[in-house]
Scaffold this active site. Structure first.
Site, short mmCIF file in Angstrom:
data_model
loop_
_atom_site.label_atom_id
_atom_site.label_comp_id
_atom_site.label_asym_id
_atom_site.label_seq_id
_atom_site.Cartn_x
_atom_site.Cartn_y
_atom_site.Cartn_z
CE1 TYR A 1 4.60 -7.77 3.83
CE2 TYR A 1 3.92 -9.58 3.99
CZ TYR A 1 4.29 -8.24 3.28
OH TYR A 1 3.21 -8.95 2.11
CG ASP B 1 -2.33 -1.34 0.71
OD1 ASP B 1 -2.45 -1.06 -0.02
OD2 ASP B 1 -2.68 -1.17 2.40
#
Length: 246
Positions: free
Chosen positions: A111, A53
């Site tokens: 992540y 994003d």
């Protein structure tokens, strides 16, 4: 035609995400723009391991594309970096088999999410960490609560409500918290992640760390399969796609 696998790093601050969007600056658009120049204005389609994003960063995003150019891989990397903007760097270029797919060959991802717990946040880190206004959470409690997330579950509770994905079962293999000076890092690995999953997990476990949610509550949240039972989605600038596994 050769199939090339490239690993890239990017600073997501000034991008509207990875994926091409009309009228917006995106990572994919910049890479395809440079590839078109190298291929004499012929469009080259790039496939990524997944999208990120706006304001989300990557230190190990993986892509593939097909090319007729017989340029050695090291020179290909240098040619891309010469023409790409400075907030995208190509770390490696590798020729791979034609059945390699940057998205569908993925076996796992890692992540990292970073909070800055300094009393006064370093202004040079404001785009790369989430400021806690000096609050230091109970990391022992956060780590205990995280145990309810590790394993194979339906993670509907940690998925953005507007997703079109039907199968929300994923496996989280590791979830660890680490102090790096005044910064708290959450490192999570799994076989795949739903839309906003890492940021919602970060936001929910943060609530455990500041005593707004109990350790035991996390198991109930996971079992509920209800997004409304989880915490807020943590801000984007603290998130990094660190590594993609194949």
């Amino acid at each position: 035609m050769r199939r090339l696998k490239i690993i890239i790093s990017y600073d997501g601050t000034h991008f509207s995400g990875y994926q091409v969007q009309p009228g917006e600056r995106t990572v994919q658009a910049e890479i395809e723009r440079v590839l078109a120049i190298m291929h004499k204005e012929e469009k080259v389609k790039v496939t990524a391991s997944g999208r990120t994003d706006a304001r989300v960063h990557a230190t190990g995003q993986t892509l593939h594309f097909d090319t007729p150019l017989a340029i050695p891989t090291d020179k290909y990397r240098k040619a891309l970096n010469v023409q790409l903007p400075r907030d995208i760097r190509v770390l490696s270029v590798e020729e791979v088999a034609h059945d390699f797919h940057a998205r569908y060959s993925v076996t796992g991802k890692r992540y990292r999410y970073i909070w800055s717990c300094e009393p006064i946040q370093n202004p040079f880190r404001r785009h790369y960490t989430v400021d806690t206004n000096g609050v230091k959470p109970d990391v022992v409690a956060m780590q205990k609560a995280a145990q309810a997330i590790i394993g194979t579950h339906d993670f509907s509770c940690f998925c953005a409500a507007n997703t079109s994905v039907q199968d929300k079962v994923r496996t989280v293999t590791s979830l660890q918290f680490e102090w790096h000076g005044e910064e708290l890092h959450m490192v999570i690995e799994g076989n795949g992640f739903l839309y906003n999953m890492v940021r919602i997990i970060a936001g929910t476990l943060w609530e455990v760390g500041i005593d707004r949610r109990t350790i035991e509550n996390i198991a109930l949240v996971v079992a509920s399969e209800d997004r409304d039972k989880a915490g807020k989605t943590a801000p984007p600038q603290g998130l990094y796609l660190e590594k993609v596994f194949y």
